[in-house]
Design an enzyme around this catalytic site. Sequence first.
Site, mmCIF file in Angstrom:
data_model
loop_
_atom_site.group_PDB
_atom_site.id
_atom_site.type_symbol
_atom_site.label_atom_id
_atom_site.label_comp_id
_atom_site.label_asym_id
_atom_site.label_seq_id
_atom_site.Cartn_x
_atom_site.Cartn_y
_atom_site.Cartn_z
ATOM 1 N N LEU A 279 49.768 25.995 -16.356
ATOM 2 C CA LEU A 279 49.200 27.032 -17.220
ATOM 3 C C LEU A 279 47.676 26.989 -17.198
ATOM 4 C CD1 LEU A 279 51.671 27.091 -20.284
ATOM 5 C CD2 LEU A 279 51.723 28.468 -18.177
ATOM 6 N N TYR B 81 38.944 28.899 -0.527
ATOM 7 C CA TYR B 81 40.354 29.155 -0.855
ATOM 8 C C TYR B 81 41.222 29.058 0.397
ATOM 9 C CZ TYR B 81 44.600 31.978 -1.397
ATOM 10 O OH TYR B 81 45.896 32.421 -1.359
ATOM 11 N N LYS C 104 44.147 26.337 1.599
ATOM 12 C CA LYS C 104 45.525 26.714 1.939
ATOM 13 C C LYS C 104 45.862 26.272 3.368
ATOM 14 C CE LYS C 104 47.988 28.802 -0.354
ATOM 15 N NZ LYS C 104 48.927 28.373 -1.454
ATOM 16 N N THR D 128 49.305 31.838 2.968
ATOM 17 C CA THR D 128 48.687 33.166 2.994
ATOM 18 C C THR D 128 48.254 33.548 4.408
ATOM 19 O OG1 THR D 128 46.635 34.318 2.360
ATOM 20 C CG2 THR D 128 46.587 31.930 2.221
ATOM 21 N N ASP D 129 48.169 34.844 4.667
ATOM 22 C CA ASP D 129 47.652 35.283 5.972
ATOM 23 C C ASP D 129 46.166 34.958 6.109
ATOM 24 O OD1 ASP D 129 46.560 37.207 4.269
ATOM 25 O OD2 ASP D 129 47.264 38.942 5.405
ATOM 26 N N GLU D 130 45.512 34.603 5.003
ATOM 27 C CA GLU D 130 44.069 34.315 5.065
ATOM 28 C C GLU D 130 43.772 33.046 5.860
ATOM 29 O OE1 GLU D 130 41.851 35.093 1.459
ATOM 30 O OE2 GLU D 130 43.408 36.460 0.751
ATOM 31 N N PHE E 153 51.441 35.237 -10.995
ATOM 32 C CA PHE E 153 51.868 36.584 -10.577
ATOM 33 C C PHE E 153 53.123 36.559 -9.683
ATOM 34 C CE2 PHE E 153 50.814 39.747 -7.021
ATOM 35 C CZ PHE E 153 51.596 40.750 -7.558
ATOM 36 N N ILE E 154 53.006 35.995 -8.489
ATOM 37 C CA ILE E 154 54.142 36.065 -7.565
ATOM 38 C C ILE E 154 55.266 35.147 -8.042
ATOM 39 C CG2 ILE E 154 54.906 35.907 -5.158
ATOM 40 C CD1 ILE E 154 51.951 36.168 -4.311
ATOM 41 N N ASP F 195 54.584 24.385 -14.171
ATOM 42 C CA ASP F 195 53.309 25.119 -14.116
ATOM 43 C C ASP F 195 52.321 24.482 -15.091
ATOM 44 O OD1 ASP F 195 52.591 28.393 -13.249
ATOM 45 O OD2 ASP F 195 51.276 27.301 -14.613
ATOM 46 N N THR G 244 44.084 21.251 -6.295
ATOM 47 C CA THR G 244 45.445 21.789 -6.454
ATOM 48 C C THR G 244 46.067 22.176 -5.111
ATOM 49 O OG1 THR G 244 45.176 22.540 -8.726
ATOM 50 C CG2 THR G 244 46.782 23.736 -7.390
ATOM 51 N N PRO H 81 33.669 47.778 -9.038
ATOM 52 C CA PRO H 81 32.687 47.153 -8.147
ATOM 53 C C PRO H 81 33.229 46.926 -6.736
ATOM 54 C CG PRO H 81 33.624 45.508 -9.634
ATOM 55 C CD PRO H 81 34.283 46.810 -9.977
ATOM 56 N N GLY I 209 55.262 29.072 -11.357
ATOM 57 C CA GLY I 209 56.138 30.197 -11.718
ATOM 58 C C GLY I 209 55.638 31.029 -12.887
HETATM 59 P P1 NAD Z 1 48.274 33.184 -9.543
HETATM 60 O O1 NAD Z 1 46.834 32.774 -9.540
HETATM 61 O O2 NAD Z 1 48.669 34.440 -10.232
HETATM 62 O O3 NAD Z 1 49.165 32.005 -10.174
HETATM 63 C C1 NAD Z 1 49.018 30.664 -9.838
HETATM 64 C C2 NAD Z 1 49.929 29.854 -10.762
HETATM 65 O O4 NAD Z 1 49.815 28.471 -10.395
HETATM 66 C C3 NAD Z 1 49.528 29.957 -12.235
HETATM 67 O O5 NAD Z 1 50.677 30.119 -13.030
HETATM 68 C C4 NAD Z 1 48.867 28.617 -12.516
HETATM 69 O O6 NAD Z 1 48.983 28.196 -13.866
HETATM 70 C C5 NAD Z 1 49.629 27.703 -11.565
HETATM 71 N N1 NAD Z 1 48.858 26.493 -11.213
HETATM 72 C C6 NAD Z 1 47.570 26.433 -10.776
HETATM 73 N N2 NAD Z 1 47.204 25.146 -10.576
HETATM 74 C C7 NAD Z 1 48.300 24.386 -10.871
HETATM 75 C C8 NAD Z 1 48.563 22.991 -10.839
HETATM 76 N N3 NAD Z 1 47.610 22.110 -10.473
HETATM 77 N N4 NAD Z 1 49.787 22.560 -11.175
HETATM 78 C C9 NAD Z 1 50.758 23.443 -11.564
HETATM 79 N N5 NAD Z 1 50.563 24.759 -11.629
HETATM 80 C C10 NAD Z 1 49.346 25.235 -11.280
HETATM 81 O O7 NAD Z 1 48.706 33.183 -8.015
HETATM 82 P P2 NAD Z 1 49.616 34.200 -7.190
HETATM 83 O O8 NAD Z 1 48.807 35.358 -6.805
HETATM 84 O O9 NAD Z 1 50.906 34.376 -7.891
HETATM 85 O O10 NAD Z 1 49.846 33.334 -5.857
HETATM 86 C C11 NAD Z 1 50.946 32.447 -5.749
HETATM 87 C C12 NAD Z 1 50.923 31.794 -4.395
HETATM 88 O O11 NAD Z 1 50.965 32.768 -3.377
HETATM 89 C C13 NAD Z 1 49.667 30.974 -4.127
HETATM 90 O O12 NAD Z 1 50.026 29.795 -3.451
HETATM 91 C C14 NAD Z 1 48.826 31.866 -3.248
HETATM 92 O O13 NAD Z 1 47.976 31.108 -2.394
HETATM 93 C C15 NAD Z 1 49.886 32.605 -2.468
HETATM 94 N N6 NAD Z 1 49.525 33.946 -2.001
HETATM 95 C C16 NAD Z 1 49.101 34.903 -2.868
HETATM 96 C C17 NAD Z 1 48.814 36.175 -2.407
HETATM 97 C C18 NAD Z 1 48.389 37.289 -3.340
HETATM 98 O O14 NAD Z 1 48.114 38.401 -2.888
HETATM 99 N N7 NAD Z 1 48.332 37.087 -4.645
HETATM 100 C C19 NAD Z 1 48.919 36.475 -1.043
HETATM 101 C C20 NAD Z 1 49.343 35.458 -0.175
HETATM 102 C C21 NAD Z 1 49.647 34.210 -0.678
HETATM 103 P P1 TYD Z 2 41.088 40.341 -3.542
HETATM 104 O O1 TYD Z 2 41.985 41.164 -4.396
HETATM 105 O O2 TYD Z 2 40.149 39.375 -4.186
HETATM 106 O O3 TYD Z 2 42.010 39.612 -2.464
HETATM 107 P P2 TYD Z 2 41.589 38.788 -1.113
HETATM 108 O O4 TYD Z 2 40.131 38.526 -1.134
HETATM 109 O O5 TYD Z 2 42.385 37.535 -1.267
HETATM 110 O O6 TYD Z 2 42.011 39.653 0.032
HETATM 111 O O7 TYD Z 2 40.206 41.316 -2.655
HETATM 112 C C1 TYD Z 2 40.810 42.295 -1.833
HETATM 113 C C2 TYD Z 2 39.697 43.081 -1.137
HETATM 114 O O8 TYD Z 2 38.958 43.798 -2.130
HETATM 115 C C3 TYD Z 2 38.685 42.210 -0.433
HETATM 116 O O9 TYD Z 2 38.251 42.833 0.760
HETATM 117 C C4 TYD Z 2 37.534 42.113 -1.414
HETATM 118 C C5 TYD Z 2 37.577 43.456 -2.117
HETATM 119 N N1 TYD Z 2 37.114 43.440 -3.530
HETATM 120 C C6 TYD Z 2 36.103 44.318 -3.941
HETATM 121 O O10 TYD Z 2 35.566 45.108 -3.147
HETATM 122 N N2 TYD Z 2 35.690 44.257 -5.242
HETATM 123 C C7 TYD Z 2 36.231 43.397 -6.146
HETATM 124 O O11 TYD Z 2 35.810 43.387 -7.321
HETATM 125 C C8 TYD Z 2 37.288 42.520 -5.712
HETATM 126 C C9 TYD Z 2 37.915 41.554 -6.670
HETATM 127 C C10 TYD Z 2 37.696 42.590 -4.388
#
Ligand code: NAD
Ligand code: TYD
Length: 333
Positions: A35, A147, A151, A123-125, A11-12, A33, A98, A202, A8
């Site tokens: 941290l 990654y 997941k 994630t959709d990935e 970001f999300i 968390d 993790t 970049p 928590g």
């Molecule tokens: P983030 O990297 O911003 O935050 C991750 C959080 O998890 C951090 O606060 C970190 O301290 C905590 N954490 C990491 N390892 C831990 C552990 N071992 N124990 C307890 N806490 C731990 O991530 P986010 O972008 O907020 O993503 C959150 C979730 O959503 C993830 O599961 C990610 O796979 C999923 N997700 C993210 C996106 C995206 O676009 N950001 C898209 C789809 C799914």
């Molecule tokens: P990212 O934000 O890392 O998310 P994800 O790989 O989980 O989709 O990347 C989003 C898109 O942007 C991906 O196609 C990779 C591209 N990208 C760049 O071109 N340059 C960069 O520096 C980063 C971080 C991502």
Amino acid sequence: MRLVVTGGAGFIGSNFVRYMLRRYDDLEVVNLDKLTYAGNLENLRDIEGDARYRFVKGDICDAAAVRAALRGADAVVNFAAETHVDRSISGPQDFISTDVLGTHTLLEAVREQGIGRYVQISTDEVYGSTETGSFSEESDLAPSSPYSASKAGADLLVLAYRRTYDAPVLITRSSNNYGGWQYPEKIIPLFITNAIDDQALPVYGDGLNVRDWLHVDDNCAGIDAVLREGAVGEAYNIGGGNEVENLALTRRILELLGKSEGLIRYVTDRPGHDRRYAIDCAKVRALGWEPAVDFEAGLERTVSWYRDNPGWWRKIKSGEWREYYERQYAELG
Ligand code: NAD
Ligand code: TYD
């Protein structure tokens, strides 16, 4: 209702904790968390004093810490993860620990304590890349990066706990999120903050990879819908319906900031770079959810957020981030 949110401080997760406390009066939230570099308590400064909220520093791989945090919980939502694809390519170990083993530790505690509901944030990935059409929840999992493979491994464990132990689990698989409080390693906050400072943006490869963008507030609403209304044992895709090529996104960010396209730098492509993500979200829409944030308006709002909160990201960019950036983008010189 007593809700445990893991991750928590990221970001999300931080957006979700804020969303839930605003939406429901009778809610208690425990935020577990570790941290890591991505966890930041400043993301939750505004709700720190809320009596319904409690922060616990701990690792989801630590069974004793997890057991203690989950005691008395009605539901768990697991956001905790290592999340950045590029970091998973340079060092996969923490992702496996993790994202896979941490999820297992949580599932065991949910089972032991008979907790009523567990939502795995995926994630959709996990579906991998497709040049045409879109993935449904029934599509095969074909992850490309350490990654997304981690997941996907977690998703399979979650579903196995349903089949084997009848655990009350659900999964959300969202597309790429954007909004405030996102660590400036992901493309949108990295490019906005670099552009503000007249630093290079970049772009990997030819810049024509496609991502579907979902505002984080819409993801929070979708997760809430799945938590309340979703069918146990089911996965739900949550997407924004905004497919954009990276280059078009980059140009729009520069335009919104009044910066020159001369800041764009094409760099070596990411190994195994997925070309396009696209998901079909009919299933979550059937729960009454739909995205509310228009992409253009959401991107403008996001650019303003980073412009208005330089203290937040400048502090991050002066720490661990700098070392990572120099390593990851060495060819920028
Ligand atoms: P983030 O990297 O911003 O935050 C991750 C959080 O998890 C951090 O606060 C970190 O301290 C905590 N954490 C990491 N390892 C831990 C552990 N071992 N124990 C307890 N806490 C731990 O991530 P986010 O972008 O907020 O993503 C959150 C979730 O959503 C993830 O599961 C990610 O796979 C999923 N997700 C993210 C996106 C995206 O676009 N950001 C898209 C789809 C799914
Ligand atoms: P990212 O934000 O890392 O998310 P994800 O790989 O989980 O989709 O990347 C989003 C898109 O942007 C991906 O196609 C990779 C591209 N990208 C760049 O071109 N340059 C960069 O520096 C980063 C971080 C991502």
